[in-house]
Design an enzyme around this catalytic site. Structure first.
Site, mmCIF file in Angstrom:
data_model
loop_
_atom_site.group_PDB
_atom_site.id
_atom_site.type_symbol
_atom_site.label_atom_id
_atom_site.label_comp_id
_atom_site.label_asym_id
_atom_site.label_seq_id
_atom_site.Cartn_x
_atom_site.Cartn_y
_atom_site.Cartn_z
ATOM 1 N N LYS A 114 0.837 -1.216 0.000
ATOM 2 C CA LYS A 114 0.000 0.000 0.000
ATOM 3 C C LYS A 114 0.860 1.249 0.000
ATOM 4 C CE LYS A 114 -4.255 -1.950 0.996
ATOM 5 N NZ LYS A 114 -5.637 -1.830 1.216
ATOM 6 N N LYS A 196 -4.096 -9.968 -6.881
ATOM 7 C CA LYS A 196 -5.319 -10.237 -6.113
ATOM 8 C C LYS A 196 -6.471 -9.330 -6.568
ATOM 9 C CE LYS A 196 -6.311 -8.305 -2.109
ATOM 10 N NZ LYS A 196 -6.978 -7.985 -0.858
ATOM 11 N N LYS A 199 -10.847 -4.233 -4.314
ATOM 12 C CA LYS A 199 -11.771 -3.143 -4.619
ATOM 13 C C LYS A 199 -11.049 -1.820 -4.777
ATOM 14 C CE LYS A 199 -12.974 -2.913 0.185
ATOM 15 N NZ LYS A 199 -13.671 -3.653 1.149
HETATM 16 P P1 ATP Z 1 -8.446 -3.332 -0.482
HETATM 17 O O1 ATP Z 1 -8.293 -3.989 -1.804
HETATM 18 O O2 ATP Z 1 -9.114 -1.999 -0.543
HETATM 19 O O3 ATP Z 1 -7.236 -3.387 0.369
HETATM 20 P P2 ATP Z 1 -9.698 -5.691 0.264
HETATM 21 O O4 ATP Z 1 -10.764 -5.935 -0.764
HETATM 22 O O5 ATP Z 1 -8.465 -6.500 0.226
HETATM 23 O O6 ATP Z 1 -9.483 -4.157 0.274
HETATM 24 P P3 ATP Z 1 -11.410 -6.075 2.561
HETATM 25 O O7 ATP Z 1 -12.610 -5.858 1.737
HETATM 26 O O8 ATP Z 1 -11.324 -5.343 3.830
HETATM 27 O O9 ATP Z 1 -10.110 -5.777 1.759
HETATM 28 O O10 ATP Z 1 -11.223 -7.624 2.827
HETATM 29 C C1 ATP Z 1 -12.176 -8.340 3.507
HETATM 30 C C2 ATP Z 1 -11.789 -9.785 3.544
HETATM 31 O O11 ATP Z 1 -11.796 -10.328 2.221
HETATM 32 C C3 ATP Z 1 -10.389 -10.080 4.097
HETATM 33 O O12 ATP Z 1 -10.486 -11.233 4.901
HETATM 34 C C4 ATP Z 1 -9.569 -10.368 2.887
HETATM 35 O O13 ATP Z 1 -8.510 -11.254 3.153
HETATM 36 C C5 ATP Z 1 -10.584 -11.024 1.967
HETATM 37 N N1 ATP Z 1 -10.247 -10.810 0.562
HETATM 38 C C6 ATP Z 1 -10.136 -9.602 -0.059
HETATM 39 N N2 ATP Z 1 -9.810 -9.783 -1.350
HETATM 40 C C7 ATP Z 1 -9.721 -11.127 -1.554
HETATM 41 C C8 ATP Z 1 -9.419 -11.945 -2.703
HETATM 42 N N3 ATP Z 1 -9.140 -11.410 -3.881
HETATM 43 N N4 ATP Z 1 -9.442 -13.281 -2.551
HETATM 44 C C9 ATP Z 1 -9.734 -13.847 -1.361
HETATM 45 N N5 ATP Z 1 -10.014 -13.135 -0.254
HETATM 46 C C10 ATP Z 1 -10.012 -11.792 -0.333
#
Ligand code: ATP
Ligand code: LTN
Length: 340
Positions: A114, A196, A199
């Site tokens: 980040k 990955k 969002k």
């Molecule tokens: P950002 O991308 O803004 O950092 P994020 O989408 O990774 O956000 P959160 O929405 O807070 O973060 O994640 C919520 C949960 O979803 C966490 O447990 C994270 O590990 C899981 N997660 C997020 N993206 C993935 C993915 N691509 N595959 C599997 N698990 C995910």
């Protein structure tokens, strides 16, 4: 209720949750919610480690809580709350900052990623983000933390902080375990399948959001980046795009990878991609419809926030009082016991 094992997990209200968050984490949150005593929190304090538009942040918190309920998490049986509504999170995070090493935080890959992506705003909150996450988990004496694979390192750090603290003061914190699905723990971006799905990177159509319309979902799957072969085979190193689609199809349908390979043997990517898209559409359709209904009742959601904060505060303050006492803070100034 009392004898059930405890779960805590959190999600950032930085936008609508992605298909990755659903398959990696939220699906398990719902699946485990009958068997465990669950605390699920929308982490607005973590969200402000990146700059947010206040009106958007306010709206997405309502949306996020509505999505969680629509996923099957019953607020009557579980504790669903907004992180900043329970001040104990900030209070314990400060204490834990004093038991966390600069070197440990410097090694966190989420911090490195980040800060590399946003070198204009490498703030102290982004650096100490994992100690706030440790506070989220340790306040509730959680046994399990259902998360995607990217959060494993933060849960391990939480354990290390807890072991250090317990080593000095005796058994204060329970040591939590991460709970990561074997299939679905890391869903990749449809346009850049070596990254990955996230969002924070929604610009190029490689990210599916949980409230996206069916036609948009189908279009994104039809356009998914694959490779120059034609064979549908699970091989993440050499065929990251197609392997990601196989993984998504597998979690949506419960089919094994080999069964999927057999089902589509002799067929091309053009046949497979829309089938995966349709499976995702059907998986998300009831959640999207239910979320819309829940969002129409703002008063209901605000009552969920209120009751969730009260229930969470009761448990969190118990741990905080114990911590304050151990480290030598004076008892009589502690927050009053919350009523349950
Ligand atoms: P950002 O991308 O803004 O950092 P994020 O989408 O990774 O956000 P959160 O929405 O807070 O973060 O994640 C919520 C949960 O979803 C966490 O447990 C994270 O590990 C899981 N997660 C997020 N993206 C993935 C993915 N691509 N595959 C599997 N698990 C995910
Ligand atoms: N860091 C997580 C969100 C998060 C979390 C938590 C997850 C905040 N607090 C406690 C599990 C337990 C993320 O970025 N997805």
């Amino acid at each position: 209720m009392e004898n059930k094992k405890i779960i805590l997990s959190g999600i950032q209200p930085t936008g609508i949750a992605t298909l990755g968050s659903y398959l990696g984490a939220l699906k398990n949150w719902a699946a485990l919610s009958d068997e465990y005593d669950c605390y699920y929190t929308v982490v607005d304090m973590h969200a402000i480690t990146a700059r947010q538009v206040p009106a958007d942040l306010r709206r997405t918190q309502y949306e996020q809580v509505a999505i969680l309920i629509a996923c099957g998490i019953d607020p009557g049986k579980n504790t669903l709350f907004i992180q900043s509504h329970v001040p104990a999170h900030a209070q314990l995070a400060w204490v834990l900052n004093c038991y966390t090493m600069f070197g440990e935080l410097s090694r966190m890959t989420q911090f490195k990623d980040k800060s590399a992506k946003n070198d204009e705003n490498i703030n102290a909150g982004l650096f100490t983000y994992p100690t706030l996450q440790a506070a989220d988990i340790l306040l509730y004496q959680a046994d399990l933390v259902p998360v995607g694979a990217d959060q494993k390192q933060h849960v391990e750090l939480t354990r290390n902080i807890a072991v250090r603290f317990n080593g000095i003061y005796g058994d204060v914190f329970k040591l939590p375990e991460p709970y990561i699905p074997e299939v679905g723990g890391k869903i990749m971006d449809l346009q850049t399948p070596t990254r990955k799905m996230s969002k924070s990177e929604i610009a190029d159509g490689g990210c599916i959001l949980m409230l996206d319309k069916p036609e948009d979902i189908l279009r994104s799957f039809k356009r998914a980046v694959t490779d120059s072969e034609t064979c549908i085979r699970f091989d993440p190193d050499n065929k990251p795009g197609i392997s990601n689609l196989i993984q998504i199809y597998s979690v949506c349908t419960g089919k094994e990878y080999t069964d999927i390979e057999n089902e589509f043997s002799g067929k091309g990517y053009g046949d497979f991609k829309p089938v995966v898209g349709e499976a995702v559409i059907e998986l998300l359709r009831p959640i999207r419809e239910e979320t819309r209904k829940i969002l129409a009742d703002k008063a209901y959601l605000e009552n969920v926030f209120k009751e969730g904060a009260e229930k969470a505060s009761y448990t969190a303050n118990k741990t905080l009082r114990k911590v304050y006492k151990k480290i030598g803070f004076i008892d009589s100034f502690l927050p009053a016991k919350a009523q349950r």
